[in-house]
Motif scaffolding. Structure first.
Motif, short mmCIF file in Angstrom:
data_model
loop_
_atom_site.label_atom_id
_atom_site.label_comp_id
_atom_site.label_asym_id
_atom_site.label_seq_id
_atom_site.Cartn_x
_atom_site.Cartn_y
_atom_site.Cartn_z
N ILE A 2 0.84 -1.19 0.00
CA ILE A 2 0.00 0.00 0.00
C ILE A 2 0.88 1.24 0.00
O ILE A 2 1.81 1.34 0.80
CB ILE A 2 -0.93 0.02 1.23
N ARG A 3 0.58 2.16 -0.88
CA ARG A 3 1.25 3.45 -0.89
C ARG A 3 0.23 4.50 -0.49
O ARG A 3 -0.80 4.66 -1.14
CB ARG A 3 1.81 3.77 -2.28
N LEU A 4 0.50 5.19 0.62
CA LEU A 4 -0.35 6.29 1.08
C LEU A 4 0.17 7.57 0.45
O LEU A 4 1.33 7.91 0.61
CB LEU A 4 -0.31 6.39 2.60
N LEU A 5 -0.70 8.27 -0.25
CA LEU A 5 -0.30 9.46 -0.99
C LEU A 5 -1.08 10.67 -0.51
O LEU A 5 -2.30 10.61 -0.35
CB LEU A 5 -0.57 9.26 -2.49
N HIS A 6 -0.37 11.75 -0.27
CA HIS A 6 -1.02 13.04 0.02
C HIS A 6 -0.41 14.06 -0.93
O HIS A 6 0.81 14.12 -1.10
CB HIS A 6 -0.80 13.48 1.46
N SER B 29 4.02 2.21 2.45
CA SER B 29 4.95 3.31 2.20
C SER B 29 4.13 4.59 2.07
O SER B 29 2.91 4.56 1.91
CB SER B 29 5.76 3.07 0.93
N THR B 30 4.81 5.73 2.17
CA THR B 30 4.14 7.01 2.07
C THR B 30 4.83 7.88 1.02
O THR B 30 6.01 7.69 0.73
CB THR B 30 4.14 7.76 3.42
N GLU B 31 4.06 8.81 0.49
CA GLU B 31 4.61 9.74 -0.50
C GLU B 31 3.85 11.06 -0.41
O GLU B 31 2.63 11.08 -0.33
CB GLU B 31 4.47 9.17 -1.91
N VAL B 32 4.61 12.15 -0.42
CA VAL B 32 4.03 13.49 -0.50
C VAL B 32 4.40 14.05 -1.85
O VAL B 32 5.57 14.01 -2.25
CB VAL B 32 4.56 14.42 0.62
N ARG B 33 3.42 14.53 -2.58
CA ARG B 33 3.66 15.15 -3.88
C ARG B 33 3.12 16.57 -3.84
O ARG B 33 2.26 16.88 -3.05
CB ARG B 33 2.97 14.36 -4.99
N GLU C 133 3.20 5.80 -11.93
CA GLU C 133 4.59 5.58 -11.51
C GLU C 133 4.71 4.41 -10.53
O GLU C 133 5.68 3.66 -10.58
CB GLU C 133 5.15 6.85 -10.87
N TYR C 134 3.75 4.26 -9.66
CA TYR C 134 3.74 3.19 -8.65
C TYR C 134 3.32 1.85 -9.26
O TYR C 134 3.51 0.81 -8.68
CB TYR C 134 2.79 3.60 -7.53
N ARG C 135 2.76 1.91 -10.47
CA ARG C 135 2.21 0.74 -11.16
C ARG C 135 1.14 0.07 -10.28
O ARG C 135 1.14 -1.14 -10.07
CB ARG C 135 3.31 -0.23 -11.55
#
Length: 166
Positions: free
Chosen positions: A36-40, A102-106, A120-122
């Motif tokens: 799981i990728r948590l995106l904000h 995992s986490t990602e801030v964009r 990008e994360y597929r």
């Protein structure tokens, strides 16, 4: 075919904590591992301040400064996004043991960054929690906001909308 399901969960900050057990119920136990990728997304779209500069003015008056100092603005918003994701990572870790999180801030326009992040994360799926709306919600395209509508229309993978309970 990969034996890992990659799920991108876009978080705005207004999500109900019940999201984790509800999502766990939807995903269900399975033979595939869960990543799981948590995106904000820190919105830097047209709702930000316009630069102050020289431009057409009517009438006499002193001119406004041609520079502005906003260097301190992005940092608190990024720190807030990071804190939000840390809290949700802890919730997901507790609610979905064994999942890799995992986490990602964009930065950018949320609707575009969610689509780009999914590509990008597929990701195999995107999870959105549309913000709760006030008043009666009509059915159809206006039942969700512009970000959710854009993601539903343009995502390269299935989109799961997780609504707040009524």
């Amino acid at each position: 075919m990969s034996d890992v399901r990659r799920v991108l969960v876009a978080l705005a900050g207004a999500e109900d904590p019940a999201l984790v057990p509800e999502l766990a119920g939807v995903l269900g136990p399975g033979a595939l591992a869960l990543d799981i990728r948590l995106l904000h997304v820190v919105d830097s779209g047209p709702r930000t301040l316009l630069p102050i500069g020289s431009g057409p003015r009517r009438g006499p008056g002193r001119s406004l400064p041609t520079t502005r100092s906003t260097s301190a603005w992005p940092m608190p918003r990024t720190k807030g996004a990071t804190a939000l994701l840390v809290a949700w990572r802890d919730r997901f870790s507790a609610g979905l043991p064994g999942a890799t999180i995992s986490t990602e801030v964009r930065r950018g326009r949320p609707e575009h960054e969610i689509i780009a992040g999914a590509k990008e994360y597929r990701a195999h799926a995107v999870v959105l929690c549309p913000r709760p709306r006030t008043g009666a919600t009509e059915s159809g395209p206006r039942s969700v906001g512009h970000v959710a509508r854009f993601v539903v229309d343009h995502a390269p993978v299935p989109v799961l909308l997780m609504r707040h309970p009524a």
